[in-house]
Every structure is written in structure tokens, then in C-alpha cells.
Design a protein around this motif. Structure first.
Motif, PDB file in Angstrom:
ATOM      1  N   ILE A   1      17.453 -15.977 -90.350  1.00  0.00           N
ATOM      2  CA  ILE A   1      16.724 -16.535 -91.496  1.00  0.00           C
ATOM      3  C   ILE A   1      15.790 -17.644 -91.035  1.00  0.00           C
ATOM      4  CG2 ILE A   1      16.970 -17.844 -93.641  1.00  0.00           C
ATOM      5  CD1 ILE A   1      19.559 -16.275 -94.148  1.00  0.00           C
ATOM      6  N   ARG A   2      16.274 -18.518 -90.168  1.00  0.00           N
ATOM      7  CA  ARG A   2      15.418 -19.595 -89.651  1.00  0.00           C
ATOM      8  C   ARG A   2      14.267 -19.038 -88.822  1.00  0.00           C
ATOM      9  NH1 ARG A   2      20.535 -21.979 -88.928  1.00  0.00           N
ATOM     10  NH2 ARG A   2      20.578 -21.348 -86.741  1.00  0.00           N
ATOM     11  N   GLU A   3      14.542 -18.016 -88.028  1.00  0.00           N
ATOM     12  CA  GLU A   3      13.490 -17.415 -87.200  1.00  0.00           C
ATOM     13  C   GLU A   3      12.399 -16.794 -88.066  1.00  0.00           C
ATOM     14  OE1 GLU A   3      15.650 -14.720 -84.769  1.00  0.00           O
ATOM     15  OE2 GLU A   3      16.281 -16.253 -83.315  1.00  0.00           O
ATOM     16  N   ILE A   4      12.794 -16.099 -89.139  1.00  0.00           N
ATOM     17  CA  ILE A   4      11.814 -15.500 -90.047  1.00  0.00           C
ATOM     18  C   ILE A   4      10.959 -16.587 -90.686  1.00  0.00           C
ATOM     19  CG2 ILE A   4      11.530 -14.224 -92.221  1.00  0.00           C
ATOM     20  CD1 ILE A   4      14.107 -12.682 -91.483  1.00  0.00           C
ATOM     21  N   ALA A   5      11.611 -17.672 -91.120  1.00  0.00           N
ATOM     22  CA  ALA A   5      10.882 -18.766 -91.764  1.00  0.00           C
ATOM     23  C   ALA A   5       9.877 -19.394 -90.808  1.00  0.00           C
ATOM     24  CB  ALA A   5      11.868 -19.816 -92.261  1.00  0.00           C
ATOM     25  N   ARG A   6      10.294 -19.646 -89.584  1.00  0.00           N
ATOM     26  CA  ARG A   6       9.388 -20.257 -88.600  1.00  0.00           C
ATOM     27  C   ARG A   6       8.199 -19.344 -88.307  1.00  0.00           C
ATOM     28  NH1 ARG A   6      11.412 -24.236 -84.773  1.00  0.00           N
ATOM     29  NH2 ARG A   6      13.234 -25.302 -85.646  1.00  0.00           N
ATOM     30  N   GLU A   7       8.454 -18.053 -88.238  1.00  0.00           N
ATOM     31  CA  GLU A   7       7.372 -17.104 -87.981  1.00  0.00           C
ATOM     32  C   GLU A   7       6.369 -17.115 -89.134  1.00  0.00           C
ATOM     33  OE1 GLU A   7       5.113 -14.525 -85.882  1.00  0.00           O
ATOM     34  OE2 GLU A   7       6.946 -15.518 -85.167  1.00  0.00           O
ATOM     35  N   GLN A   8       6.865 -17.168 -90.364  1.00  0.00           N
ATOM     36  CA  GLN A   8       5.969 -17.178 -91.520  1.00  0.00           C
ATOM     37  C   GLN A   8       5.174 -18.478 -91.594  1.00  0.00           C
ATOM     38  OE1 GLN A   8       8.623 -16.291 -94.800  1.00  0.00           O
ATOM     39  NE2 GLN A   8       8.438 -14.085 -94.489  1.00  0.00           N
ATOM     40  N   LEU A   9       5.761 -19.579 -91.144  1.00  0.00           N
ATOM     41  CA  LEU A   9       5.063 -20.868 -91.185  1.00  0.00           C
ATOM     42  C   LEU A   9       3.907 -20.941 -90.198  1.00  0.00           C
ATOM     43  CD1 LEU A   9       8.034 -23.365 -91.688  1.00  0.00           C
ATOM     44  CD2 LEU A   9       6.061 -23.092 -93.203  1.00  0.00           C
ATOM     45  N   LYS A  10       3.869 -20.039 -89.227  1.00  0.00           N
ATOM     46  CA  LYS A  10       2.773 -20.040 -88.256  1.00  0.00           C
ATOM     47  C   LYS A  10       1.418 -19.776 -88.919  1.00  0.00           C
ATOM     48  CE  LYS A  10       5.518 -18.667 -84.202  1.00  0.00           C
ATOM     49  NZ  LYS A  10       5.757 -17.599 -83.201  1.00  0.00           N
ATOM     50  N   ALA A  11       1.442 -19.199 -90.098  1.00  0.00           N
ATOM     51  CA  ALA A  11       0.189 -18.914 -90.818  1.00  0.00           C
ATOM     52  C   ALA A  11      -0.475 -20.197 -91.310  1.00  0.00           C
ATOM     53  CB  ALA A  11       0.465 -17.985 -91.999  1.00  0.00           C
ATOM     54  N   TYR A  12       0.273 -21.303 -91.352  1.00  0.00           N
ATOM     55  CA  TYR A  12      -0.249 -22.559 -91.900  1.00  0.00           C
ATOM     56  C   TYR A  12      -0.468 -23.542 -90.753  1.00  0.00           C
ATOM     57  CZ  TYR A  12       1.436 -20.124 -95.967  1.00  0.00           C
ATOM     58  OH  TYR A  12       1.659 -19.155 -96.917  1.00  0.00           O
ATOM     59  N   LYS A  13      -1.712 -23.651 -90.322  1.00  0.00           N
ATOM     60  CA  LYS A  13      -2.037 -24.459 -89.150  1.00  0.00           C
ATOM     61  C   LYS A  13      -1.874 -25.954 -89.406  1.00  0.00           C
ATOM     62  CE  LYS A  13      -2.994 -20.645 -87.130  1.00  0.00           C
ATOM     63  NZ  LYS A  13      -1.972 -20.056 -86.232  1.00  0.00           N
ATOM     64  N   ASN A  14      -1.752 -26.328 -90.662  1.00  0.00           N
ATOM     65  CA  ASN A  14      -1.537 -27.733 -91.014  1.00  0.00           C
ATOM     66  C   ASN A  14      -0.059 -28.132 -90.953  1.00  0.00           C
ATOM     67  OD1 ASN A  14      -1.569 -25.812 -93.176  1.00  0.00           O
ATOM     68  ND2 ASN A  14      -1.361 -27.470 -94.662  1.00  0.00           N
ATOM     69  N   VAL A  15       0.792 -27.179 -90.571  1.00  0.00           N
ATOM     70  CA  VAL A  15       2.225 -27.442 -90.409  1.00  0.00           C
ATOM     71  C   VAL A  15       2.598 -27.275 -88.946  1.00  0.00           C
ATOM     72  CG1 VAL A  15       4.572 -26.721 -91.023  1.00  0.00           C
ATOM     73  CG2 VAL A  15       2.762 -26.669 -92.752  1.00  0.00           C
ATOM     74  N   THR A  16       3.225 -28.305 -88.377  1.00  0.00           N
ATOM     75  CA  THR A  16       3.665 -28.270 -86.982  1.00  0.00           C
ATOM     76  C   THR A  16       5.179 -28.453 -86.936  1.00  0.00           C
ATOM     77  OG1 THR A  16       1.584 -29.245 -86.246  1.00  0.00           O
ATOM     78  CG2 THR A  16       3.436 -29.342 -84.715  1.00  0.00           C
ATOM     79  N   ILE A  17       5.842 -27.643 -86.134  1.00  0.00           N
ATOM     80  CA  ILE A  17       7.289 -27.763 -85.944  1.00  0.00           C
ATOM     81  C   ILE A  17       7.555 -28.155 -84.494  1.00  0.00           C
ATOM     82  CG2 ILE A  17       9.517 -26.580 -86.004  1.00  0.00           C
ATOM     83  CD1 ILE A  17       8.379 -24.706 -88.100  1.00  0.00           C
ATOM     84  N   ILE A  18       8.333 -29.198 -84.287  1.00  0.00           N
ATOM     85  CA  ILE A  18       8.678 -29.610 -82.934  1.00  0.00           C
ATOM     86  C   ILE A  18      10.192 -29.780 -82.818  1.00  0.00           C
ATOM     87  CG2 ILE A  18       6.470 -30.755 -82.560  1.00  0.00           C
ATOM     88  CD1 ILE A  18       8.005 -33.422 -82.892  1.00  0.00           C
ATOM     89  N   LYS A  19      10.698 -29.509 -81.620  1.00  0.00           N
ATOM     90  CA  LYS A  19      12.116 -29.721 -81.345  1.00  0.00           C
ATOM     91  C   LYS A  19      12.288 -31.133 -80.817  1.00  0.00           C
ATOM     92  CE  LYS A  19      16.102 -27.984 -78.783  1.00  0.00           C
ATOM     93  NZ  LYS A  19      16.600 -26.980 -77.802  1.00  0.00           N
ATOM     94  N   ASP A  20      12.912 -31.982 -81.606  1.00  0.00           N
ATOM     95  CA  ASP A  20      13.099 -33.382 -81.248  1.00  0.00           C
ATOM     96  C   ASP A  20      14.073 -33.981 -82.259  1.00  0.00           C
ATOM     97  OD1 ASP A  20      12.827 -35.844 -80.027  1.00  0.00           O
ATOM     98  OD2 ASP A  20      10.634 -35.852 -80.064  1.00  0.00           O
ATOM     99  N   VAL A  21      14.378 -35.245 -82.097  1.00  0.00           N
ATOM    100  CA  VAL A  21      15.279 -35.952 -83.008  1.00  0.00           C
ATOM    101  C   VAL A  21      14.615 -37.260 -83.419  1.00  0.00           C
ATOM    102  CG1 VAL A  21      17.548 -37.017 -83.308  1.00  0.00           C
ATOM    103  CG2 VAL A  21      17.311 -34.983 -81.876  1.00  0.00           C
ATOM    104  N   ILE A  22      14.643 -37.567 -84.692  1.00  0.00           N
ATOM    105  CA  ILE A  22      14.137 -38.859 -85.162  1.00  0.00           C
ATOM    106  C   ILE A  22      15.193 -39.916 -84.888  1.00  0.00           C
ATOM    107  CG2 ILE A  22      13.421 -40.200 -87.170  1.00  0.00           C
ATOM    108  CD1 ILE A  22      12.264 -37.664 -88.359  1.00  0.00           C
TER     109      ILE A  22
END
Length: 307
Positions: free
Chosen positions: A61-82
Motif C-alpha cells: 500500500i505504501r509503495e503504491i502511494a509513493r508511486e502515485q505521488l511521483k506525478a506531483y513534482k511539488n511533493v518530495t519524499i525523503i528518508k530521514d528523521v526530524i
């Protein structure tokens, strides 16, 4: 990352954070989602109760969501911790473990809880496979089976009443003296539910399939599955608390509608405010928070245009 002012930073890449990112991305907002990639449901083989995704791994489910979010160039996903957040003139200065700093107008915490299971030998081997916490997620698969229930205190009887919906063949293990009223014990006996107060030695299993609950006195009970009322859940992030967001006696962050906290621009959704929300519930809260945030931006921009 760059030093441009962001509209929203989202902490946490579960269904709540991802759905918030989707709605905000579609609303033309500049968003960064920061995710540790260590989800609470990582032990879960299949998720249930999410329409069109019933029986699918939460990882998928997370993989599908991340793939769909690639269509929105104004959204960036990074692996990190706040690691830290400071509030300065209604802006949020976010610092990450990898040394990045970003500034955002608003922030959503979808960081959830972390489980700290009780120390019962063998529990780690069966948790998420044949022993679970949420009956709405996994009760149907264990229907009419001989089940073990691990609980104690005030939560015990309400939890038993709930599991009784899926199976009448229940044995309750308190792993020590049962901290319940005599009337509660009478109700369990009336429904022919065995209450075992002796300490547990171990849970015996085979490839994650629970087989026996063995007591320290040598007695054992054959069980094929079970549920546990508390996973010792604790907040994954205490940053909102450090910023002044109150926590209730259930260790949940207190918010108003749509996840808005007492700090303007700081939202909390999902398990961090509900202990256990479910995938579809968290996704719904992500949608609500994103709609509220975009509505706030729209109102602010409109008023600015009138000045």
C-alpha cells in the motif's frame, strides 16, 4: 532539499502522511514528507478493512502511494528523521538527523506510536502473524478458533467482550494476579471463559503459528491464535510535546477538529492522537488535515489580495 520556504512539512510516511501529501500536492502546495521508513505495522503480513486494499500488505500500500505521488513534482519524499523543530514568527524550522534544515509555514505530525510488547518469551515470534492487537484488522481470519487473550486491569473485560464476537473459545491470560473486580470474574465464568492468572513461561509456535501457551507451573493450553489488549504503545515523537502540545492520560496528543493543535499551523493525525486509528482512518485524517490546511492558505491568500 533547498532553502526555499515550504508550505507544509509532513513527518511520517504512513497512510495519514501519504494521503495528506497527495491532497496537498493536488492543491499545488510545496510539500516535503520526511519518513524514517520504520512503520509500526511492519510486522503485519496483510491489512484489512481498507476498501479496495483488503488483504494487501501495508508495505505494498505504501509503495503504491509513493508511486502515485511521483506525478506531483511539488511533493518530495525523503528518508530521514526530524530531530528538532523550532517555531519562529509562525514558521517552523525543521532539523533532521542527516543534517538538513528546512523552513515551513505548517507542519503535520503523522509519526504514530511505537509498540513495546510485554516481555513474554515467544511473543515476538507470533505477533503480527497469529497474535494481534486489532480484532477489526484480523478477527475474521481467527473466527471460531481457540484463542488466547493477553490482558489485565480495566481493559480486560471490554476487550474480551469485543473478541467474543469472533470466537467463543477463549482463554484469558493475565500473566499474574488478575486486577479486575469479582463481578468481572463472575461474568467471564458465566460465559465459560477460563481466566488464567499463573505467570506465563513461553508461547510455543512454529513459523509464527501459535501452538501453546505454557505456564511457569508446567501447565499448557493449546491455542491457534490470540489477541493482546495493549502493545505498550508510546509516542514515536515527543517534539510536539516539547513545543507545548498537551498529552492526555492515554499518552495521545490532544487536538481539535481536523488535527489542529493548540499551536497554529501544527497538526497531528493518526495513531499519535488516537493510539490506534487503522489504515483507512489514518488516511481519512490525512485528507481532512490537508483540506483544512489548504483552506486556511486559500483564505489567507484571498485576504492578502484585498490589502
Amino acid at each position: 532539499m533547498d532553502n526555499d520556504l515550504l508550505d507544509v512539512v509532513i513527518a511520517g510516511g504512513g497512510p495519514g502522511g501519504l494521503n495528506a501529501a497527495l491532497v496537498l500536492g493536488r492543491s499545488l502546495k510545496k510539500v516535503i514528507l520526511i519518513d524514517e521508513a520504520k512503520p509500526r505495522n511492519d510486522v503485519t503480513l496483510k491489512s484489512h478493512g481498507f476498501l479496495t486494499r483488503d488483504g494487501i500488505s501495508p508495505t505494498v500500500i505504501r509503495e503504491i502511494a509513493r508511486e502515485q505521488l511521483k506525478a506531483y513534482k511539488n511533493v518530495t519524499i525523503i528518508k530521514d528523521v526530524i530531530d528538532d523543530v523550532e517555531r519562529n514568527n509562525d514558521l517552523f524550522i525543521i532539523k533532521t538527523r542527516n543534517g538538513q534544515t528546512v523552513i515551513s509555514k505548517k507542519i503535520i505530525f503523522a509519526t504514530g506510536m511505537k509498540d513495546h510488547l510485554p516481555v513474554i518469551p515467544g511473543l515476538q515470534s507470533v505477533y503480527g502473524k497469529t497474535v494481534f492487537h486489532c480484532p477489526y484488522c484480523d478477527g475474521w481470519e481467527r473466527k471460531n478458533e481457540p484463542l488466547a487473550l493477553f490482558s489485565n486491569g480495566a481493559a480486560l473485560l471490554p476487550f474480551v467482550k469485543l473478541i467474543f464476537n469472533w470466537s467463543k473459545d477463549l482463554v484469558v491470560f493475565t500473566n499474574g494476579p488478575a486486577l479486575i473486580e469479582e463481578e468481572e470474574k463472575r461474568q467471564l465464568a458465566h460465559h465459560q471463559i477460563n481466566l488464567i492468572e499463573a505467570p506465563i513461561s513461553e508461547l510455543q509456535s512454529n513459523n509464527g503459528n501459535l501452538e501453546k501457551v505454557i505456564l511457569q507451573n508446567g501447565e499448557f493450553f493449546n491455542r491457534t491464535g490470540g489477541f493482546i489488549s495493549s502493545t505498550g504503545e508510546r509516542q514515536s515523537s515527543m517534539i510536539p510535546a516539547r513545543l507545548g502540545v498537551p498529552i492526555n492520560d492515554k499518552n495521545e496528543y490532544i487536538t481539535s477538529e481536523h488535527g489542529q493543535t493548540n499551536l497554529k499551523g501544527l497538526f497531528i493525525i493518526g495513531d499519535a492522537k488516537n493510539t490506534f486509528t487503522s489504515l483507512i482512518g489514518a488516511a481519512s485524517q490525512g485528507y481532512e488535515a490537508a483540506v483544512k490546511i489548504n483552506g486556511d492558505f486559500a483564505a489567507e491568500n484571498w485576504e492578502d489580495g484585498l490589502k
